[in-house]
Design an enzyme around this catalytic site. Structure first.
Site, PDB file in Angstrom:
ATOM      1  N   ASP A 131      -6.312  -1.193   5.554  1.00  0.00           N
ATOM      2  CA  ASP A 131      -6.026  -2.286   4.632  1.00  0.00           C
ATOM      3  C   ASP A 131      -6.441  -3.657   5.166  1.00  0.00           C
ATOM      4  OD1 ASP A 131      -4.667  -0.530   2.758  1.00  0.00           O
ATOM      5  OD2 ASP A 131      -3.084  -0.425   4.249  1.00  0.00           O
ATOM      6  N   ASP A 187       0.874  -1.164   0.000  1.00  0.00           N
ATOM      7  CA  ASP A 187       0.000   0.000   0.000  1.00  0.00           C
ATOM      8  C   ASP A 187       0.921   1.226   0.000  1.00  0.00           C
ATOM      9  OD1 ASP A 187      -2.402   1.603   0.454  1.00  0.00           O
ATOM     10  OD2 ASP A 187      -1.576   1.898   2.448  1.00  0.00           O
ATOM     11  N   ASP A 207      -0.743  -0.399   6.308  1.00  0.00           N
ATOM     12  CA  ASP A 207      -0.590   0.292   7.590  1.00  0.00           C
ATOM     13  C   ASP A 207      -1.462  -0.300   8.688  1.00  0.00           C
ATOM     14  OD1 ASP A 207      -3.122   1.173   6.987  1.00  0.00           O
ATOM     15  OD2 ASP A 207      -2.533   3.228   6.551  1.00  0.00           O
TER      16      ASP A 207
END
Length: 647
Positions: free
Chosen positions: A548, A347, A544
């Site tokens: 997510d 991400d 994080d």
């Protein structure tokens, strides 16, 4: 000899209790050992000393029962409970068989080496567990709270949300909270592995488990102890150590079937050649004695304890090492799976970037300079807690700031901006749409940037500030390491194409997807998983741990990074990195590789040595003393090698 995992553990526990916790039994063992040494001197005629054969046999029998009382009891208990094929039963079978063929010294030697070996193995295991269970020793026993101006000592489990905690210098913070009085430096090494203390002051949040290094802190609890970061971490470590890898599950099942098979083979080695040579005319008793000795050697050397103990210990040690570094791995199965990973999907925001805005560029219009734009922007943002306000406030400028008392008629519009009067002039700061409503004219934004705010004076725009999410300092170096290791790197982002492209190029990722909605991120990840699964490879997703959760759960190995104590990070991921340091990704991959290497070293060494001695024993080249080394010595060497995982 043979054992399964549980049996080996029980044996070690029994050995520890017998040898270390009961002084009488320990003294009996030492006395029997001295007596056995005396009997060996007489057996081999050392110093020309001999004993009558009957007396010598009685001496060996006395040593046998003194040394083997616990083993005999364990064998009898196994038979009663219909668990015939346990280590104690096979030890008794091997030693009594040795007695029957007249090998009295070796019969007692089996028990001696077994007891010594198990005691040493137990010491190695316990030493390792003490080293890697250091977090468990940090459990907080007492907490000091403030009630009606009095300080009371209570157990941490009685702390309630909203309680005022008093933490003296040198004490560990019992639960998560916010500092309401005092300032200090906090040692969070038990949580994140970071050795540099964190400076904290009034208004800062602190996590349980950190050590107050100086001063007195008054902390308002934001969690009770059960829900605190440190309590959850301890729970995760315990749960992680309980989860077995495929290697551990295999070796446990292997030992369960292995035990009766090797026992049957030992009987085959004993009786089949005996009957064969007897049929050819050889003396039956002589052949039975010869092949019984070789069957005993086979039985002794066949014990898989070197693998059954060392494989779980290697995983356990590696998990402990990772936790000390601030990396929580939820079980050895994930540590093992890391070795099969080929693709790492990142991400962007909060993972490759800091998730915090910084000023990238200051643009000026008309005759105003950058210092004027920034100085007045800082004045306007000085009363706001917005992330943009923090980015501007933290940006250094060369000139000294003006007095904040000059600001009048301050008003903040949520989602728009700020309007205030400075030195009698009307300033406004905000996004394009907000400033357009102030100055009544169209503003041209830069489409290639994620965040741009504008400053107006009276009725005209005099400047703008471009902000961006800063890339982590270590990102380039870390991704270079991963590229060298042959990892395929992919980045998923919801940002504009231009922003995602810039970040990807800066960190060295060639494959990226931008402008993705949350469901589109999951769809892309599913496609990557499908491709890699067809190639027998696994996919790591790094996020994080807050936004997510679906991707962390969907991937083969989900690695959550970010703030320590995030519920989603702790519960939703397979690996939790307790801070924002990307360097820990190659570190955890290195731990997985080292663990695999040690496992294969132990497997090859243990099986290779045992098979060689088995063959030599059947051929009549090896004796029982060598078989004893092959059992106890190999197990100890495998355990010592397993300890390397912690270094």
């Amino acid at each position: 000899m043979s054992c399964n995992n549980n049996e080996c553990k029980i044996t070690s526990q029994n050995t520890q209790e017998t040898m270390e916790q009961k002084p009488f039994i320990k003294a009996l063992f030492i006395g029997a050992l001295i007596l056995y040494t005396f009997a060996l001197i007489a057996e081999f005629g050392i110093f020309g000393f001999h004993l009558n054969a009957v007396l010598l046999t009685l001496l060996f029998i006395l040593c046998y029962f003194s040394l083997g009382y616990g083993i005999l009891r364990g064998a009898l208990s196994g038979i009663i409970q219909r668990e015939v094929f346990n280590e104690n039963t096979l030890m008794v079978l091997a030693s009594l068989s040795a007695f029957c063929i007249g090998e009295n010294a070796e019969a007692v030697g089996i028990l001696v080496f077994y007891r010594i070996g198990e005691s040493l193995q137990n010491r190695v295991v316990e030493k390792t567990k003490r080293q890697i269970r250091s977090l468990n020793t940090l459990k907080i026993e007492k907490a000091r709270i403030l009630r009606k101006n009095s300080q009371l000592l209570i157990t941490p489990k009685d702390i309630q949300k909203g309680d005022i905690l008093v933490v003296f210098a040198g004490e560990r913070i019992p639960t998560d909270g916010k500092i309401i009085k005092g300032s200090s430096n906090i040692d969070n090494s038990a949580l994140s592995g970071e050795s540099i203390p964190q400076s904290v002051d009034i208004g800062d949040n602190v996590l349980s488990g950190g050590i107050n290094l100086d001063g007195i802190l008054y902390i308002k609890a934001t969690q009770n102890y059960t829900n605190s970061a440190f309590s959850k971490i301890l729970q995760l470590i315990e749960e992680g150590n309980a989860q077995k890898s495929k290697s551990e599950e295999f070796i446990t099942k292997f030992a369960k079937f292995y035990t009766p098979i090797v026992t049957l083979l030992a009987f085959v080695i004993t009786f089949l050649p005996t009957l064969y040579f007897w049929a050819l005319g050889a003396d039956f008793i002589e052949m039975l004695k010869t092949w019984s000795y070789r069957g005993i050697i086979f039985l002794v050397i066949s014990c898989p304890c070197a693998l059954v103990i060392s494989i779980p210990l290697t995983f356990f040690t590696s998990l402990g090492k990772a936790s000390k570094m601030g990396i929580l791995i939820k079980g050895s199965s994930y540590l093992e799976a890391l070795n099969s990973a080929h693709t790492i999907v990142f991400d962007k925001t909060g993972t490759l970037t800091k998730g915090e805005l910084i000023i990238k560029e200051i643009q000026t219009y008309a005759n105003y300079d950058k210092d004027f734009i920034l100085t007045n922007a800082k004045k306007l943002e000085s009363h706001s807690n917005h992330p943009i306000a923090k980015a501007i406030a933290n940006f250094d400028i060369s000139q000294k700031e003006q007095n904040q008392d000059e600001i009048e008629n301050f008003k903040e519009y949520a989602g728009g901006g700020i309007v205030a009067t400075i030195r009698g002039e009307k300033f406004a700061l905000g996004n394009a749409q907000f400033i357009e409503s102030i100055v009544q004219q169209k503003i041209q934004e830069e489409q290639s940037v994620k965040c741009q705010i504008f400053l107006s004076l009276q009725d005209r725009v005099i400047g703008s500030i471009v902000l961006e999410d800063a890339i982590k300092e270590e990102a380039n170096e870390v991704l270079d390491k991963l590229n060298v290791q042959g990892m395929e790197l992919v980045m998923l982002s919801g940002d504009k194409q231009s922003i995602a492209q810039e970040v990807a190029e800066n960190v060295g990722i060639s494959k990226y997807y931008a402008e993705l909605l949350p469901n589109q991120k999951v769809a892309h990840l599913k496609e990557i998983l499908k491709v890699q699964k067809s190639n027998g490879k696994k996919v790591i997703f790094v996020g994080d741990g807050i936004n997510d959760a679906p991707s962390l759960a969907l991937s083969d190995i989900g690695i959550a990074m970010g703030k320590v104590g995030s519920d989603v990070a702790l519960e939703g991921a397979d690996v939790v990195i307790m801070d924002d340091n990307l360097n820990k990704i190659p570190q955890v991959l290195d731990i997985a590789k080292k663990t695999k290497k040690i496992l294969w070293e132990n497997i090859i060494f243990s099986l290779g040595t045992k098979i060689a001695i088995m063959v030599f024993g059947v051929l009549g080249v090896a004796n029982l003393w060598l078989a004893l080394f092959g059992d106890v010595g190999v197990a100890l060497l495998a355990l010592l090698n397993a300890q390397r995982a912690i270094r």
